[in-house]
Design an enzyme around this catalytic site. Structure first.
Site, mmCIF file in Angstrom:
data_model
loop_
_atom_site.group_PDB
_atom_site.id
_atom_site.type_symbol
_atom_site.label_atom_id
_atom_site.label_comp_id
_atom_site.label_asym_id
_atom_site.label_seq_id
_atom_site.Cartn_x
_atom_site.Cartn_y
_atom_site.Cartn_z
ATOM 1 N N GLY A 45 -52.979 -30.127 16.084
ATOM 2 C CA GLY A 45 -53.158 -28.680 16.202
ATOM 3 C C GLY A 45 -52.912 -27.943 14.907
ATOM 4 C CD GLU A 46 -48.273 -27.117 10.935
ATOM 5 O OE1 GLU A 46 -47.915 -26.472 9.941
ATOM 6 O OE2 GLU A 46 -47.491 -27.727 11.687
ATOM 7 C CB SER A 47 -54.422 -31.006 10.991
ATOM 8 O OG SER A 47 -53.290 -31.781 10.658
#
Length: 125
Positions: A45-47
């Site tokens: 998700g953060e990527s």
């Protein structure tokens, strides 16, 4: 994409300001009991959210994460998971993206929300 994303096997499928999609294998990203690790969902998700925010920011600007939240609702145990990132807010200084991570059967496993702050890069002189 970064060393961590590469180690975890992320593969880009689609990349635009309006929608980013990537996959990650379950194998190699599990807890000792064989379930997809919650932190692996967050890495996916953060990527996705950070790359989408940086695409929106444009040249000479940098998006940096300031908040992330994840709710895990299902545990994948095999195959690949797919993250679909869509913008909630695209501003000049703040972006918010929602990432839905699903298993191969299309069942939602995790919902992630990331907020990025956009900064001007200092002039390189």
């Amino acid at each position: 994409m970064g060393a961590l994303a590469e180690k975890m096997g992320l593969r880009w499928v689609e990349f635009s300001v309006d929608r980013c999609v990537a996959t990650m294998p379950v194998e190699g990203n599990t807890q000792p009991v064989g379930l997809m690790h919650g932190g692996a969902y967050v890495v996916l998700g953060e990527s996705l959210g950070s790359m989408a925010a940086n695409l929106h920011a444009g040249p000479g600007r940098l998006a940096v994460g300031v908040d992330i939240n994840a709710t895990h609702t299902r545990s994948a145990t095999s195959g690949v998971v797919t993250g679909v990132c869509t913008p909630v807010h695209l501003g000049r200084s703040i972006t918010v993206h929602e990432i839905v991570v699903s298993d191969e059967q299309g069942r939602r496993c995790s919902t992630i929300r990331i907020t990025n702050m956009i900064k001007d890069l200092p002039d390189a002189r």
